[in-house]
Design a protein around this motif. Structure first.
Motif, short mmCIF file in Angstrom:
data_model
loop_
_atom_site.label_atom_id
_atom_site.label_comp_id
_atom_site.label_asym_id
_atom_site.label_seq_id
_atom_site.Cartn_x
_atom_site.Cartn_y
_atom_site.Cartn_z
N ALA A 235 0.83 -1.21 0.00
CA ALA A 235 0.00 0.00 0.00
C ALA A 235 0.87 1.25 0.00
O ALA A 235 0.57 2.23 -0.70
CB ALA A 235 -0.93 0.00 1.22
N ASP A 236 1.94 1.22 0.76
CA ASP A 236 2.86 2.36 0.78
C ASP A 236 3.47 2.59 -0.59
O ASP A 236 3.65 3.73 -1.03
CB ASP A 236 3.98 2.13 1.81
CG ASP A 236 3.48 2.26 3.24
OD1 ASP A 236 2.40 2.85 3.44
OD2 ASP A 236 4.17 1.78 4.16
N ARG A 237 3.78 1.51 -1.28
CA ARG A 237 4.35 1.63 -2.63
C ARG A 237 3.32 2.22 -3.60
O ARG A 237 3.66 3.03 -4.45
CB ARG A 237 4.82 0.27 -3.14
CG ARG A 237 5.98 -0.34 -2.38
CD ARG A 237 6.50 -1.57 -3.08
NE ARG A 237 7.19 -1.21 -4.31
CZ ARG A 237 7.47 -2.07 -5.31
NH1 ARG A 237 7.08 -3.33 -5.23
NH2 ARG A 237 8.10 -1.65 -6.38
N LEU A 238 2.07 1.80 -3.46
CA LEU A 238 1.02 2.28 -4.36
C LEU A 238 0.74 3.77 -4.18
O LEU A 238 0.11 4.40 -5.04
CB LEU A 238 -0.26 1.48 -4.15
CG LEU A 238 -0.24 0.05 -4.71
CD1 LEU A 238 -1.45 -0.73 -4.21
CD2 LEU A 238 -0.20 0.06 -6.23
N LYS A 239 1.20 4.34 -3.09
CA LYS A 239 1.03 5.77 -2.84
C LYS A 239 2.17 6.59 -3.46
O LYS A 239 2.13 7.82 -3.42
CB LYS A 239 0.95 6.04 -1.34
CG LYS A 239 -0.28 5.43 -0.67
CD LYS A 239 -0.22 5.60 0.84
CE LYS A 239 -1.40 4.90 1.51
NZ LYS A 239 -1.33 4.98 3.00
N GLN A 240 3.16 5.90 -4.03
CA GLN A 240 4.31 6.58 -4.61
C GLN A 240 4.16 6.69 -6.13
O GLN A 240 3.92 5.70 -6.82
CB GLN A 240 5.60 5.83 -4.28
CG GLN A 240 5.88 5.67 -2.80
CD GLN A 240 7.08 4.80 -2.53
OE1 GLN A 240 8.07 4.83 -3.27
NE2 GLN A 240 7.00 4.00 -1.48
N SER A 241 4.33 7.90 -6.65
CA SER A 241 4.17 8.11 -8.09
C SER A 241 5.18 7.30 -8.90
O SER A 241 4.88 6.84 -10.00
CB SER A 241 4.31 9.60 -8.43
OG SER A 241 5.56 10.09 -8.01
#
Length: 269
Positions: free
Chosen positions: A152-158
């Motif tokens: 989820a943290d990765r999916l928040k990164q452009s």
């Protein structure tokens, strides 16, 4: 002219998987729009058609009916996952898939995992509507797990969203044998002057981005972070001048967003 059907999973009243502040429907739409933009901008003789381009609800049967009616050459359905323990990426084809669907899955899966990294959960087969009812080669991609904190943290990164988009774009281009729209030829002196001006703008924008990141009450626009990351790749030689130029043109279409954000934060680059 190849027709590529990109299906952004869920939408509207159906959010898909939801966890850790991430909605599957939002990620699916963002990736789908990115695939359309980059595939049509970077390659010749390809048209990307979308099941949805906004946050609307569509029945599964309507999605495949539209793709079949359009005589699309391939279909890729974009999703995020949930309930998978350690998380990661996986792709699906139909249980009785054609050889072309198997080839499409293999090509995209390898391209996406190469860009995305992390856990590779493998190429799988399942009786899913989107791959069963599509008349063309079809696959479904599950791009990380919203209920796994690290994913989820990765999916928040452009930069991660860009990797997912690029993986799909390169895989589709490889499968269809698409040719790039323009070679990265030496730039003329006049164009070089324009490029230098744009580089200076992005450099100053980078200072603004850095300032925003030190303010806990403000969020830097995601497009600006993406442009800055791409700019750093250009300086290090990882990307060509043509792709850099194209990205800046796309980014600065969001000029009104920049102005509104500057007015809100009262910080100038």
């Amino acid at each position: 002219m190849y027709k590529v059907w990109i299906d952004a999973g869920h939408g509207g009243k159906d959010p898909g998987a939801v966890a850790n502040g991430v909605l599957e429907k939002d990620i699916a739409l963002k990736v789908s729009l990115g695939i359309k933009d980059r595939l049509e901008s970077l390659y010749e003789d390809v048209q990307v058609l979308l099941s949805r381009s906004t946050d609307v609800f569509l029945e599964l049967r309507d999605r495949t009916a539209k793709a079949n009616a359009a005589s699309a050459d391939i279909l890729v359905s974009i999703h995020c996952n949930a309930g998978g323990g350690k998380g990661g990426f996986e792709s699906f084809r139909y249980t009785s898939a054609s050889q072309n669907s198997i080839k499409l899955q293999d090509t995209l899966h390898k391209s996406i995992t190469a860009k995305l990294g992390g856990t590779d959960r493998g190429q799988k087969a399942q009786n899913l509507h989107m791959v069963r009812e599509s008349k063309m080669p079809a696959i479904l991609t599950e791009n990380l797990f919203v209920d796994v904190a690290a994913d989820a943290d990765r999916l928040k990164q452009s930069i991660v969203i860009d990797a997912i988009i690029d993986g799909h774009v390169q895989g589709i281009a490889t499968y269809l044998g698409l040719a790039k729209t323009k070679e990265d030829k030496p730039l003329t002196s006049e164009v070089m002057k324009q490029l230098e001006k744009l580089k200076a703008i992005v450099e100053s924008q980078a200072k603004w981005i850095a300032a925003q990141k030190t303010r806990e009450d403000m969020e830097c626009p995601k497009w600006a972070e993406s442009a800055y990351e791409y700019f750093k790749d250009y300086l290090s030689g990882k990307t060509g001048s043509y792709d850099f130029w194209r990205l800046l043109v796309v980014s600065y279409r969001k000029d009104e967003e920049i102005k509104a954000h500057k007015k809100q934060t009262k910080i100038s680059p």
